[in-house]
Design an enzyme around this catalytic site. Structure first.
Site, PDB file in Angstrom:
ATOM      1  N   LYS A 112      11.375 -13.134 -21.336  1.00  0.00           N
ATOM      2  CA  LYS A 112      11.728 -11.749 -20.980  1.00  0.00           C
ATOM      3  C   LYS A 112      12.532 -11.111 -22.113  1.00  0.00           C
ATOM      4  O   LYS A 112      12.275  -9.997 -22.541  1.00  0.00           O
ATOM      5  CB  LYS A 112      12.545 -11.707 -19.694  1.00  0.00           C
ATOM      6  N   ASN A 127       1.237   0.481   5.828  1.00  0.00           N
ATOM      7  CA  ASN A 127       1.664  -0.377   4.725  1.00  0.00           C
ATOM      8  C   ASN A 127       2.394  -1.558   5.351  1.00  0.00           C
ATOM      9  O   ASN A 127       3.326  -1.376   6.123  1.00  0.00           O
ATOM     10  CB  ASN A 127       2.599   0.367   3.762  1.00  0.00           C
ATOM     11  N   GLY A 128       1.945  -2.789   5.029  1.00  0.00           N
ATOM     12  CA  GLY A 128       2.592  -3.978   5.583  1.00  0.00           C
ATOM     13  C   GLY A 128       1.536  -4.981   6.007  1.00  0.00           C
ATOM     14  O   GLY A 128       0.373  -4.899   5.598  1.00  0.00           O
ATOM     15  N   LYS A 143      -0.593  -5.572 -21.215  1.00  0.00           N
ATOM     16  CA  LYS A 143      -0.295  -6.096 -19.880  1.00  0.00           C
ATOM     17  C   LYS A 143      -1.237  -7.248 -19.536  1.00  0.00           C
ATOM     18  O   LYS A 143      -0.831  -8.221 -18.935  1.00  0.00           O
ATOM     19  CB  LYS A 143      -0.429  -4.978 -18.830  1.00  0.00           C
ATOM     20  N   CYS A 160       0.882  -1.173   0.000  1.00  0.00           N
ATOM     21  CA  CYS A 160       0.000   0.000   0.000  1.00  0.00           C
ATOM     22  C   CYS A 160       0.916   1.218   0.000  1.00  0.00           C
ATOM     23  O   CYS A 160       2.134   1.110   0.065  1.00  0.00           O
ATOM     24  CB  CYS A 160      -0.857   0.027   1.261  1.00  0.00           C
ATOM     25  N   ARG A 188       1.434   1.384  -5.958  1.00  0.00           N
ATOM     26  CA  ARG A 188       1.540   0.471  -4.807  1.00  0.00           C
ATOM     27  C   ARG A 188       0.184  -0.130  -4.435  1.00  0.00           C
ATOM     28  O   ARG A 188       0.116  -1.071  -3.635  1.00  0.00           O
ATOM     29  CB  ARG A 188       2.114   1.195  -3.594  1.00  0.00           C
ATOM     30  N   GLU A 208      10.428 -10.559 -25.431  1.00  0.00           N
ATOM     31  CA  GLU A 208       9.261  -9.661 -25.433  1.00  0.00           C
ATOM     32  C   GLU A 208       9.658  -8.190 -25.258  1.00  0.00           C
ATOM     33  O   GLU A 208       8.876  -7.301 -25.568  1.00  0.00           O
ATOM     34  CB  GLU A 208       8.230 -10.074 -24.392  1.00  0.00           C
ATOM     35  N   TRP A 220      -3.810  -1.645  -1.310  1.00  0.00           N
ATOM     36  CA  TRP A 220      -3.743  -2.883  -2.099  1.00  0.00           C
ATOM     37  C   TRP A 220      -4.190  -3.969  -1.128  1.00  0.00           C
ATOM     38  O   TRP A 220      -3.422  -4.382  -0.267  1.00  0.00           O
ATOM     39  CB  TRP A 220      -2.319  -3.105  -2.580  1.00  0.00           C
ATOM     40  N   GLU A 274      11.571 -18.800 -19.117  1.00  0.00           N
ATOM     41  CA  GLU A 274      11.164 -17.471 -18.652  1.00  0.00           C
ATOM     42  C   GLU A 274      12.223 -16.432 -19.019  1.00  0.00           C
ATOM     43  O   GLU A 274      11.898 -15.328 -19.455  1.00  0.00           O
ATOM     44  CB  GLU A 274      10.919 -17.489 -17.141  1.00  0.00           C
ATOM     45  N   HIS A 305      19.293 -32.762 -30.341  1.00  0.00           N
ATOM     46  CA  HIS A 305      18.154 -33.187 -31.183  1.00  0.00           C
ATOM     47  C   HIS A 305      17.656 -32.060 -32.079  1.00  0.00           C
ATOM     48  O   HIS A 305      16.507 -32.088 -32.526  1.00  0.00           O
ATOM     49  CB  HIS A 305      17.037 -33.715 -30.278  1.00  0.00           C
TER      50      HIS A 305
HETATM   51  C1  AGP Z   1       4.895 -11.886 -19.349  1.00  0.00           C
HETATM   52  O1  AGP Z   1       5.980 -10.993 -19.226  1.00  0.00           O
HETATM   53  C2  AGP Z   1       3.806 -11.352 -20.270  1.00  0.00           C
HETATM   54  N1  AGP Z   1       3.404 -10.059 -19.884  1.00  0.00           N
HETATM   55  C3  AGP Z   1       2.663 -12.346 -20.445  1.00  0.00           C
HETATM   56  O2  AGP Z   1       3.215 -13.555 -20.903  1.00  0.00           O
HETATM   57  C4  AGP Z   1       1.846 -12.658 -19.163  1.00  0.00           C
HETATM   58  O3  AGP Z   1       2.636 -13.375 -18.247  1.00  0.00           O
HETATM   59  C5  AGP Z   1       0.628 -13.506 -19.558  1.00  0.00           C
HETATM   60  O4  AGP Z   1      -0.175 -12.746 -20.435  1.00  0.00           O
HETATM   61  C6  AGP Z   1      -0.222 -13.951 -18.341  1.00  0.00           C
HETATM   62  O5  AGP Z   1      -0.754 -12.830 -17.703  1.00  0.00           O
HETATM   63  P1  AGP Z   1      -1.442 -13.039 -16.243  1.00  0.00           P
HETATM   64  O6  AGP Z   1      -0.376 -13.524 -15.336  1.00  0.00           O
HETATM   65  O7  AGP Z   1      -1.970 -11.692 -15.870  1.00  0.00           O
HETATM   66  O8  AGP Z   1      -2.540 -14.062 -16.408  1.00  0.00           O
END
Ligand code: AGP
Length: 624
Positions: A487, A101-102, A619, A2, A27, A490, A75, A483, A506
């Site tokens: 990163k 906050n906490g 997002k 928060c 936050r 993307e 939050w 992962e 392979h």
């Molecule tokens: C990850 O960096 C991306 N922004 C994307 O793969 C994301 O993880 C995916 O769309 C899932 O989103 P969510 O965790 O909000 O469900």
């Protein structure tokens, strides 16, 4: 997470607090509130559900007049978003107001005790115990009463406290949650971070754990909790006021990578405090009998959350000894799975709104699976359709590339798997203790890894112009490779592919050449020796290698070095090393993730890309 702010001085406080809260909305933004000590000597409070703009509109209709004020943007952790649960919280007599906050871990027992002493509570929050404790101890000295109240607390906190009987005073105190005191002329401030008050002042005291500040318009007294004075250097904020929203960071993604130590504290608080104690998971909504009778765990998610699910599958099988699988949400639905009774479907999502994940949840629910969600956003669509929810407590994640949510999803899945193992008796006491101790160390490991950022940046500078990359891992760190590659692809648009190192021969080995760097995750564990072999294969084909290895490892840096090779050939050079603190293999994806986030960030930055809004990406993907 928060956000808290406070102002004490000669100007009207409400507008200053609202402006500060606007910089803290990252936050938390599900509810907000402000309290002022009005000219008639009463506490005047405005609280709303929703974003800060709603509070601003209310203040236009019902302005707050006063020059001592505290404010909060929430939050939700304990208690859903509502006016009653929003801060500031008040004492019974309405004379003391608190913002927090906490997480107060022992709030239930404190609340029971205070109610027995005649205090009346109106919210479901942990925070509300604080104004009642201060009221209990208050005998005219606000700072002394706050010290006594804090002595009863366990957990993480940053508090702002005001009392109508002491209009010229504000008390602030912290443990684990961040707090700064802003220094003005005839006016002073408190805030969760410097960005909230940078427009007002560039001079602050950064408050440390178990320290307290007594603010008056013309003075600030810093002490420990025994009221011994503390001398503290004034910190001059190095960045301009307009950089405040990102708290001085160039991008939200960079800020969120750096929030991981604090967010990990928030994720562990109230759940795991001691390696010898059981894990407490509020919201799990599963009886011990259900946990013992589990026959299958299916984890499902998209993107980064899916990579966390792959780690979760590994630890669930290894620790809780439940047959487990991890499926991409879109694929899980497409294959129309057979769901046996006593199947648990763990749904992972930062936003709680991803369409593919929500559809997979509904499909599994129809087939009879119990739904446990691991989420960040409280009260999201997935939360509302789940049987149980364990929140990761990451605070809002603004950057499109998910970073702190990923490490906290894994941290939360580790807690769930350890809890299941405890209940099912499938892990030894020493293994449980070792892993719990390792998780409790994670905030410190994250802090150490962030201190090494410049080393990662130097590696990024060597490779950021390469068009291709291969990320290799094995076992529990295959998801780490996937992962890390996600990163990189993307935000830098380098074509990075995460692959099982065991699959190199392979096919992927055909890609190895000087313009393709290989990230090899070679931390200590079951697959370490096999990773040595992979690195040698790559170096023998003049592929540049960046390796992640444990502090002190002397073998990996020189693996694959051919002294006979041409000095211009990478085969003759040591590997670029990313060092991580040694941890048990089962928790190593958390530490491995942070330098890989930084590597992707710095390569993208060096390529001049729009890191917070990468091309073609959103997002939250709310369409299938
Ligand atoms: C990850 O960096 C991306 N922004 C994307 O793969 C994301 O993880 C995916 O769309 C899932 O989103 P969510 O965790 O909000 O469900």
């Amino acid at each position: 997470m928060c956000g808290i702010v406070g102002y004490i001085g000669f100007r009207q406080a409400a507008d200053i607090c609202i402006a500060g809260l606007r910089h803290l909305e990252y936050r938390g933004y599900d509810s907000a509130g402000i309290a002022v000590i009005a000219e008639d000597g009463q506490l005047d409070v405005r609280k709303v559900v929703g974003k800060l703009a709603v509070l601003g509109e209310l203040l236009e209709q019902q302005p707050l007049i006063g020059s001592t004020s505290i404010g909060h943007t929430r939050w939700a952790t304990h208690g859903k978003p509502s006016v009653q649960n929003s801060h500031p919280h008040l004492s019974c007599d309405g004379r003391i107001a608190v913002v927090h906050n906490g997480i107060i871990e022992n709030y239930q027992e404190l609340r029971t005790q205070l109610e027995a002493e005649g205090h009346t509570f109106i919210s479901q929050t942990d925070t509300e115990v604080m104004p009642h404790l201060v009221e209990k101890y208050y005998e005219g000295d606000l700072r002394a009463a706050v010290c006594q109240a804090v002595a009863d607390l366990q957990g993480a906190f940053a508090f702002g406290v005001i009392c109508a009987d002491n209009p010229g005073q504000m008390v602030a105190v912290r443990r684990f949650s961040p707090l700064v005191v802003g220094i003005g002329e005839g006016e002073n401030y408190i805030a969760s971070d410097m960005g909230a008050i940078r427009k007002e002042t560039d001079k602050v005291y950064v408050i440390a754990d178990d320290e307290l500040a007594l603010l008056m318009p013309d003075s600030i007294e810093l002490t420990d909790l025994d009221l011994n004075p503390i001398q503290r250097e004034v910190f001059v904020i190095p960045w301009p006021a307009d950089a405040a929203e990102k708290a001085g960071h160039k991008h939200f993604m960079h800020k969120e990578i750096h929030e991981q130590p604090e967010a990990m504290h928030a994720c562990l608080a109230g759940r795991l405090s001691d390696p010898d104690k059981s894990i407490v998971l509020e919201g799990l909504n599963m009886t011990e009998a259900e946990i013992k009778s589990l026959r299958k765990v299916v984890l499902t998610a998209c993107g980064t959350a899916y990579n966390a699910g792959l780690v979760g599958r590994f630890i669930m099988e290894n620790l809780a000894r439940v047959p487990s699988e991890a499926d991409l949400a879109a694929e899980l639905r497409a294959r129309d799975p057979v769901v046996l009774d006593n199947t648990l479907c763990i749904v992972i999502s930062q936003s709680g709104e991803t369409a593919d994940t929500l559809v997979a949840l509904r499909d599994m629910q129809e087939k009879g699976a119990k739904i446990l969600s691991v989420l960040n956003v409280v009260d999201s669509s997935i939360a509302r359709e789940s049987d149980g929810v364990v929140y990761i407590q990451a605070g809002p994640e603004i950057g499109v590339a998910s970073t702190k949510a990923y490490t906290l999803q894994i941290l939360t899945l580790e807690l769930i798997a350890l809890h299941f193992a405890e209940v099912r008796g499938t892990a030894s006491a020493e293994q449980l203790r070792e892993l719990k101790a390792a998780l409790l160390q994670m905030p410190e490991h994250a802090r150490v890894l962030l201190e090494r950022e410049e080393d990662v940046k130097a590696i990024a500078a060597k490779h950021y112009e390469k068009p291709n990359a291969l990320y290799l891992g094995r076992g529990i760190n295959l998801p780490s490779a996937m992962e890390g590659a996600l990163k990189m692809k993307e935000i830098s648009y380098i074509h990075a592919e995460g692959y099982s190192a065991g699959e190199m021969k392979h096919g992927p080995i055909a890609l190895i050449e000087p313009s393709c760097f290989t990230m090899a995750i070679a931390v200590a564990g079951e697959v370490y020796d096999k990773m040595i072999g992979n690195i040698m294969e790559i170096k023998a084909r003049s592929g540049p290698v960046i390796a992640v290895a444990d502090d002190g490892d002397e073998q990996i840096p020189v693996t694959g070095v051919d002294a006979e090779a041409d000095p211009d050939d990478v085969a003759s050079q040591p590997n670029d090393m990313i060092w991580v603190p040694p941890v048990p293999e089962l928790v190593s994806p958390i530490t491995v993730a942070i330098p890989l986030q930084l590597l992707a960030y710095h390569m993208a930055d060096m390529r001049g890309e729009h890191i917070d809004q990468p091309r073609n990406l959103a997002k939250t993907v709310t369409v299938e």
